[in-house]
Design a protein around this motif. Structure first.
Motif: not given
Length: 346
Positions: A191-192, A200-205, A247-252
């Motif tokens: 969440e950065e 978008g909302r941060g990055r997702l592993f 729904r989380l919509a990560p940027a990457e």
């Protein structure tokens, strides 16, 4: 030279090879924190994999001894395999979702013969012919363990609590429970702000949950010491988890295989459409009762059924039954009494 990618913002990925596997490698992610680096997954327990991991860490300016912790997306050996060795050489903590930790605990207490009994029973119930189960009987009798999952995985010492931030000083990494590929699979949301300013909302592993070009295996949950009464619904778990990530919509997205990518929502829609197409195609076959084996023989795969090797057929049957169970949950098929298990459209 180790294959390392700098994703910016104190995040790197290291390609750790998987022996004799078409996926090629696991992307082990390194996350810098104020108290030392943390890994997301570790890779397969293999000498070449260990060399790749250690050389990759050196390339980003750190070492195994410097690691603070390991966050494990799920218990499969291409993700959790080297965790025990990492902990031995660094003192790092290991964190996993309790549903997968329970599988690890039971696996550690199971003998190889128990795994063969489990596989044979599962396949027999699914209608597999004797020609398919015969090699498993022979391997059991000979005491061979080749092809079985890791039988002595490291037992995690910390619990991942879904929805909570992991204790990483200076970083905001939140655990998102995404069952389907395994019952305790987690994605990790950083969440950065994206270091390149992507919207978008941060990055997702994403572990194996969301991959850019392939669908992860969604089959029956594998746990030889936890009786499966037919009530589990891995595909239903997976599709619900996909919607959560959309729904989380990560940027990457930084997955454990293939490559980093953007457009998580579009990829989720592709995967949901893929599985709905599989369900419709399977339902059209169920005008007559079929066992999971018979259904798998008739489904479309990436090659003809006759060209699919033994181990891959076992995986295909598990995936077919996960889809059959989903049809039952949706009220579009039912299970007939008796063994082997048979499904028919309603």
């Amino acid at each position: 030279m180790p294959q390392v990618i700098d994703h910016g913002g104190g995040v790197w990925s290291v390609q750790v090879p998987i022996p004799d596997n078409p996926l090629g490698h696991t992307l082990v992610h390194v996350v810098d924190t104020d108290r030392g680096p943390v890994l997301v997954d570790t890779g397969w327990d293999d000498p070449a994999a260990w060399t790749a991991l250690t050389e990759g860490l050196a390339a980003v300016g750190t070492a195994v001894a410097d690691l603070r912790g390991v966050v494990i997306t799920h218990h499969h050996p291409d993700h959790h395999g080297l965790s025990g060795r990492v902990r031995e050489e660094s003192g790092a903590w290991l964190a996993m979702h309790p549903a997968d930790t329970a599988i690890v605990r039971r696996t550690r207490g199971s003998r190889p013969a128990r795994w063969f009994d489990f596989l044979i029973d599962t396949l027999t119930r699914a209608g597999a012919p004797d020609a398919h189960t015969a090699p498993l009987y022979a391997a059991r009798a000979a005491g061979r363990t080749g092809g079985l999952p890791g039988l002595d995985p490291a037992l995690p010492d910390r619990e991942i609590v879904p929805g909570e931030l992991l204790p990483l000083t200076g970083r905001r990494l939140r655990a998102i429970w995404t069952p389907g590929h395994t019952p305790g699979h987690v994605c990790l949301h950083l969440e950065e702000a994206h270091p390149a300013g992507l919207p978008g909302r941060g990055r997702l592993f994403s572990g194996d949950h969301l991959l850019p070009g392939i669908s992860p295996h969604i089959g029956l949950y594998e746990d030889p010491d936890d009786a499966d009464d037919g009530d589990t619904d891995p595909l239903g778990d997976y599709t619900a988890s996909l919607e959560l990530i959309a729904r989380l919509a990560p940027a990457e997205v930084l997955p454990a295989h293939q490559h980093a990518f953007t457009g998580a929502d579009a990829r989720v829609r592709e995967l949901l459409s893929h599985h709905e197409d599989r369900l419709r195609g399977l339902l059209s076959l169920l005008s007559v009762p079929l066992t999971p084996w018979q259904a798998a023989e008739r489904m479309e795969w990436n090659r003809p059924w006759a060209a699919i090797p033994h181990a891959s057929r076992t995986i295909a049957v598990s995936e077919a039954e996960a889809h059959l169970r989903r049809l039952v949950k949706l009220g579009r098929a039912e299970v007939l009494p008796g063994l082997p298990v048979r499904y028919v459209a309603v």
